[in-house]
Design a protein around this motif. Structure first.
Motif, PDB file in Angstrom:
ATOM      1  N   LYS A 165       0.844  -1.199   0.000  1.00  0.00           N
ATOM      2  CA  LYS A 165       0.000   0.000   0.000  1.00  0.00           C
ATOM      3  C   LYS A 165       0.874   1.243   0.000  1.00  0.00           C
ATOM      4  CE  LYS A 165      -4.225  -1.798   1.937  1.00  0.00           C
ATOM      5  NZ  LYS A 165      -5.299  -1.679   2.893  1.00  0.00           N
ATOM      6  N   SER A 166       0.311   2.351  -0.450  1.00  0.00           N
ATOM      7  CA  SER A 166       1.062   3.602  -0.489  1.00  0.00           C
ATOM      8  C   SER A 166       0.212   4.727   0.079  1.00  0.00           C
ATOM      9  CB  SER A 166       1.432   3.911  -1.951  1.00  0.00           C
ATOM     10  OG  SER A 166       1.828   5.248  -2.071  1.00  0.00           O
ATOM     11  N   ASP A 167       0.865   5.678   0.778  1.00  0.00           N
ATOM     12  CA  ASP A 167       0.149   6.849   1.304  1.00  0.00           C
ATOM     13  C   ASP A 167       0.205   8.006   0.312  1.00  0.00           C
ATOM     14  OD1 ASP A 167      -0.276   5.501   3.654  1.00  0.00           O
ATOM     15  OD2 ASP A 167       1.634   6.170   4.518  1.00  0.00           O
ATOM     16  N   GLU A 168       0.865   7.791  -0.820  1.00  0.00           N
ATOM     17  CA  GLU A 168       1.137   8.927  -1.726  1.00  0.00           C
ATOM     18  C   GLU A 168      -0.058   9.381  -2.546  1.00  0.00           C
ATOM     19  OE1 GLU A 168       4.598   8.410  -4.142  1.00  0.00           O
ATOM     20  OE2 GLU A 168       5.760   7.702  -2.421  1.00  0.00           O
ATOM     21  N   LYS A 169      -1.166   8.686  -2.473  1.00  0.00           N
ATOM     22  CA  LYS A 169      -2.391   9.029  -3.215  1.00  0.00           C
ATOM     23  C   LYS A 169      -2.140   9.142  -4.725  1.00  0.00           C
ATOM     24  CE  LYS A 169      -5.059   9.302   0.396  1.00  0.00           C
ATOM     25  NZ  LYS A 169      -5.393   7.964   0.767  1.00  0.00           N
TER      26      LYS A 169
END
Ligand SMILES: Cc1cc2nc3c(=O)[nH]c(=O)nc-3n(C[C@H](O)[C@H](O)[C@H](O)COP(=O)(O)OP(=O)(O)OC[C@H]3O[C@@H](n4cnc5c(N)ncnc54)[C@H](O)[C@@H]3O)c2cc1C
Length: 328
Positions: A165-169
């Motif tokens: 998963k990534s928080d970078e949107k």
């Protein structure tokens, strides 16, 4: 050929499936070694928002009304068109009903090599090697992948969901494909999506249980199921089972864990006399802790279990149930 690692994103009813995040985690590791990028491939209709938490460098998105629900021939046609103009290093699929069907279809159509039941791909001396689980998980084979584009269908276990998963949107990058309308219109005359069928809810929803006492063929007879039920009652959990148990009608279909049943995410998954075939284990990787009890020390379930014991479950169950009752 590029050194990019593509990942096919599986989603159902507007939700990305966990297996896709695990593939992204594997892809990140491989792209770091190859010097390429991780490219997530998202097909669907009005699902661009699913791109936001994918751990990829780029998300390619093909949007079409005919891709709203999964139809194998449609997804296959789109992937075929994409791979006809791009040659990545690897394309990763989950070894699921959706992913393995697409990977094998692409392999046949495009003549690309495919490794199924793959547990891990890793760099080795400038090449990629794979470890694949064969014979229902009883044997592991290692081999070198060719240096041309290859397809991989991966079983879960080596990576955690959060790693992919990534928080970078991220936002989705639309990919126009020539001739897509015509191909999908042709398919629409042959294939009709009729609806999703959820497994019967039954008396207990095993997807919501915190503790599952799950039995496999090692339970040996229907009469012995009461031993598992006693432990489940003591632990305030529920009994679930592997396919042979459900096939013999010792438990209802609603209790089946696995590819043809339900995916479960309990805090504790007690696997009693379950060997750990990929069709079963793909549905239990979300459990916080898997505890395996098996007489065979080489049972594949031990590869996935946090705790394991080599023991006859029929000896263990009455003693364990008494201990739990005594503790309470
Ligand atoms: C398309 C497809 C879909 C499938 N879908 C599913 C699915 O949804 N769910 C599913 O579970 N399977 C599914 N399967 C079947 C799957 O491949 C395996 O055959 C099945 O999971 C094996 O069940 P098991 O582990 O209970 O039995 P086995 O593989 O026979 O294992 C029994 C285990 O019990 C151990 N044992 C024996 N006696 C004892 C004892 N006294 N104490 C402790 N251990 C003991 C043995 O060592 C062995 O490891 C599917 C297969 C296919 C092809």
């Amino acid at each position: 050929m590029s050194q990019d690692i593509y990942v096919f994103i599986e989603h159902v009813c507007g939700k990305t499936l966990d297996i896709s995040y695990m593939m992204l985690a594997q892809a990140q590791q491989l792209a770091a070694a190859s010097g390429g990028e991780v490219v997530a491939i998202l097909l669907g209709h009005n699902v661009a928002g699913l791109a936001s938490d994918l751990g990829a460098d780029t998300v390619w998105y093909v949007d079409h009304p005919e891709l709203e629900d999964f139809i194998w021939a449609n997804s296959l046609a789109v992937l075929e068109a994409l791979l006809a103009r791009q040659s990545p290093r690897l394309v990763l699929f989950g070894d699921t009903t959706i992913g393995s069907g697409l990977a094998s279809g692409l392999s046949a159509r495009l003549g690309l090599p495919l490794v199924g039941y793959c547990r891990q791909v890793f760099p080795n001396g400038g090449h990629f090697h794979y470890i694949s689980q064969i014979c229902g998980g009883k044997m592991l084979v290692e081999g070198a992948l060719p240096d041309s584009t290859a397809l991989i269908a991966m079983i879960p276990g080596a990576f955690r969901i959060e790693q992919g998963k990534s928080d970078e949107k991220h936002s989705a990058t639309p990919v126009p494909l020539d001739g897509l309308d015509e191909i999908l219109a042709r398919n629409a005359q042959k294939y009709i999506f009729k609806g999703y069928t959820e497994p019967a809810a039954g008396d207990v929803d095993i997807t919501r249980e915190k503790i599952l006492v799950s039995v496999g063929r090692g339970i040996q007879s229907e009469d012995n199921l009461s031993l598992a039920q006693d432990l489940a009652d003591a632990l305030e959990g529920a009994v679930s089972g592997s396919r042979p148990i459900i096939d013999q009608s010792w438990l209802p279909t609603s209790r089946l864990v696995g590819k043809s049943g339900k995916t479960v995410k309990p805090k504790v998954y007690l696997a009693l006399g379950i060997s750990g075939a990929p069709e079963h284990t793909e549905a239990i990787t979300g459990a916080d802790a898997i505890i395996a009890v098996n007489t065979d020390p080489s049972a594949p379930i031990f590869n996935l279990a946090k705790y394991g014991v080599q023991l006859d479950l029929l000896d263990l169950l009455p003693v364990l149930t008494d201990r739990v009752r005594a503790e309470k």
